[in-house]
Design a protein around this motif. Structure first.
Motif, mmCIF file in Angstrom:
data_model
loop_
_atom_site.group_PDB
_atom_site.id
_atom_site.type_symbol
_atom_site.label_atom_id
_atom_site.label_comp_id
_atom_site.label_asym_id
_atom_site.label_seq_id
_atom_site.Cartn_x
_atom_site.Cartn_y
_atom_site.Cartn_z
ATOM 1 N N UNK A 204 0.647 -1.197 -0.115
ATOM 2 C CA UNK A 204 0.040 0.083 -0.137
ATOM 3 C C UNK A 204 0.913 1.238 -0.002
ATOM 4 N N UNK A 205 0.561 2.411 -0.649
ATOM 5 C CA UNK A 205 1.320 3.544 -0.854
ATOM 6 C C UNK A 205 1.606 4.177 0.918
ATOM 7 N N UNK A 206 2.836 4.678 0.898
ATOM 8 C CA UNK A 206 2.930 5.231 2.058
ATOM 9 C C UNK A 206 2.917 6.662 2.133
ATOM 10 N N UNK A 207 3.465 7.401 3.178
ATOM 11 C CA UNK A 207 3.063 8.729 3.382
ATOM 12 C C UNK A 207 4.343 9.445 3.208
ATOM 13 N N UNK A 208 5.343 9.383 2.004
ATOM 14 C CA UNK A 208 6.472 10.220 1.889
ATOM 15 C C UNK A 208 7.592 9.506 2.806
ATOM 16 N N UNK A 209 8.208 10.463 3.316
ATOM 17 C CA UNK A 209 9.334 10.073 4.220
ATOM 18 C C UNK A 209 9.115 9.454 5.645
ATOM 19 N N UNK A 210 7.840 9.682 5.846
ATOM 20 C CA UNK A 210 7.606 9.053 7.342
ATOM 21 C C UNK A 210 7.863 7.449 7.230
ATOM 22 N N UNK A 211 8.280 7.094 8.561
ATOM 23 C CA UNK A 211 8.246 5.825 8.767
ATOM 24 C C UNK A 211 6.614 5.133 9.056
ATOM 25 N N UNK A 212 6.354 4.019 8.797
ATOM 26 C CA UNK A 212 4.987 3.626 9.251
ATOM 27 C C UNK A 212 5.001 2.291 10.151
ATOM 28 N N UNK A 213 4.072 2.542 11.071
ATOM 29 C CA UNK A 213 3.689 1.500 11.959
ATOM 30 C C UNK A 213 2.336 1.058 11.565
ATOM 31 N N UNK A 214 1.974 -0.158 11.392
ATOM 32 C CA UNK A 214 0.533 -0.738 11.065
ATOM 33 C C UNK A 214 0.073 -1.482 12.204
ATOM 34 N N UNK A 215 -1.207 -1.403 12.670
ATOM 35 C CA UNK A 215 -1.766 -2.026 13.870
ATOM 36 C C UNK A 215 -3.337 -2.425 13.196
ATOM 37 N N UNK A 216 -3.797 -3.779 13.325
ATOM 38 C CA UNK A 216 -4.896 -4.222 12.687
ATOM 39 C C UNK A 216 -5.698 -5.006 13.861
ATOM 40 N N UNK A 217 -6.664 -4.653 13.794
ATOM 41 C CA UNK A 217 -7.934 -5.405 14.725
ATOM 42 C C UNK A 217 -9.003 -4.648 14.957
ATOM 43 N N UNK A 218 -9.935 -5.278 15.637
ATOM 44 C CA UNK A 218 -11.549 -4.665 15.910
ATOM 45 C C UNK A 218 -11.045 -3.618 16.761
ATOM 46 N N UNK A 219 -12.022 -2.658 16.738
ATOM 47 C CA UNK A 219 -11.863 -1.460 17.447
ATOM 48 C C UNK A 219 -12.691 -1.567 18.979
#
Length: 406
Positions: A204-219
């Motif tokens: 998936x496309x990122x946000x430029x120079x920022x590093x990315x953390x991803x979390x997934x789950x029910x809210x």
């Protein structure tokens, strides 16, 4: 082998991500499909919660029977106990006509219905609790909404079934604390779809120079997204992407999404926290591949499939030391393990990983190897079959105690 899967509250056909639709549904679906691929005859029994559902639906080589028990609408799992007697009567009638070789019940409610139905039929019942009332009560406190009878009934169910297939070693410890015999327990974890979750493919496309953390789950609060948001204020040049819950167009009406946005504002990171809402299974691998680190920080997690999916995608993971996460993630090898609800310890762990791309790559490679060697669904199905074979040699279900209590 003719196998009856009982999953009263978790329809394997449900779309993951809802309040009561997540890893349990996927577990039943993937395990049933894997057993079917190995030539077994699998029928899943799930409660009918929509009047438009077909009575019997075929899916991935197995059948789903929608059981008429209670109103044909969605009920939360905490509302289902009164429906289990009717559910059990349906099972008993079906099994008298065509008895299975083995019954595998998922979650305590299904276990109750299965033990009631198997009474007098000489059917071995295997129980997977996946979550335990005693643990949820201890972790969630006043937020636990389970029926007050749950812990007592779980203990009775555990004594009545032929075998218990626990999803992690921590669950075995908790079951022994309930007074259940260790000799009748086996650990069979969840698996991961290695054809779907791979290191190869688009990200998936990122946000430029920022590093990315991803979390997934029910809210829901116990998933611990708030812990990661709080830690983010001490992790510069990094964004957090949270996937789960309703569609993005309905997030404004979701209480937990609103709470998380409030937490982000209070922590001064609103511009670095993105709530995507629900993400389809088809799109999830690309999202995981876009991460520098996948973060799972629940307070309580009976097993946790997301870290496995991230590992299969070759990504390093940071998880909290709860439930099954301590089995699947090897601290210092496939990722990092931190205490729950400790953003002060999570933040430096994330900084250390994000500042060391070579370490991230090493964790990712080791995690991918672990996912592929230990957690393919076909291997998990083989482990479950060994439990079934053990159950077939055990004494049939003795359920008088459950009948008196139900």
């Amino acid at each position: 082998m003719k196998i009856s899967m009982v999953s009263g509250h978790a329809d394997p056909l449900a779309v993951p991500g809802g309040v009561d639709a997540g890893g349990r549904n996927l577990h039943v679906a993937e395990l049933s499909a894997a057993l079917s691929r190995q030539g077994h005859d699998v029928t899943v029994y799930a409660r009918r919660d929509d009047p438009d559902q077909g009575e019997t639906v075929s899916a991935a080589g197995y059948r789903v029977v929608h059981v008429p028990a209670g109103p044909a609408r969605r009920l939360s799992q905490d509302e289902l106990l009164p429906q289990m007697a009717e559910f059990g009567r349906f099972l008993a009638a079906d099994w008298r006509r065509e008895p299975p070789d083995v019954v595998h019940a998922h979650f305590w409610l299904s276990g109750l219905a299965s033990v009631l139905a198997a009474r007098g039929l000489d059917l071995p019942v295997v129980q997977t609790f996946r979550a335990l009332g005693a643990v949820e009560r201890r972790v969630l406190g006043a937020a636990d909404t389970s029926p007050p009878e749950r812990v007592r009934l779980e203990r009775i169910i555990g004594r009545s079934v032929s075998r218990i297939a626990a999803t992690c070693s921590n669950e075995v410890f908790e079951l022994v604390r309930l007074g259940l015999p260790r000799a009748r327990m086996s650990v069979v974890p969840c698996g991961v779809d290695l054809d779907h979750f791979t290191a190869h493919g688009a990200a998936a496309p990122g946000a430029g120079p920022r590093r990315r953390l991803v979390s997934v789950g029910r809210l829901v609060p116990r998933k611990g997204f708030g812990t990661t948001i709080s830690a983010l204020s001490r992790v510069p040049r990094t964004e957090l992407v949270i996937a789960g819950g309703p569609g993005q167009d309905r997030l404004a009406d979701d209480a937990e999404a609103c709470r998380l946005r409030w937490l982000a504002g209070r922590a001064g990171v609103s511009d670095r926290v993105l709530l995507l809402g629900g993400v389809s299974r088809d799109d999830l691998p690309a999202l995981l591949r876009s991460a520098d680190v996948v973060v799972c920080t629940p307070w309580y997690e009976p097993f946790g499939m997301v870290p496995l999916e991230a590992m299969a995608c070759g990504k390093p993971v940071v998880v909290t030391a709860v439930g099954g996460l301590t089995d699947s993630v090897v601290d210092g090898v496939t990722g990092a393990v931190v205490p729950p609800r400790r953003p002060d310890l999570l933040a430096p762990t994330l900084r250390r990983l994000l500042d060391d791309p070579a370490l991230c790559e090493a964790y990712g490679v080791a995690g991918m190897d672990r996912a592929r060697s230990r957690y393919p669904w076909d291997r998990i199905a083989a482990d479950v079959l060994r439990v079934y074979e053990q159950a077939l040699t055990e004494q049939p279900v003795k359920s008088a105690g459950v009948v008196q209590q139900a």
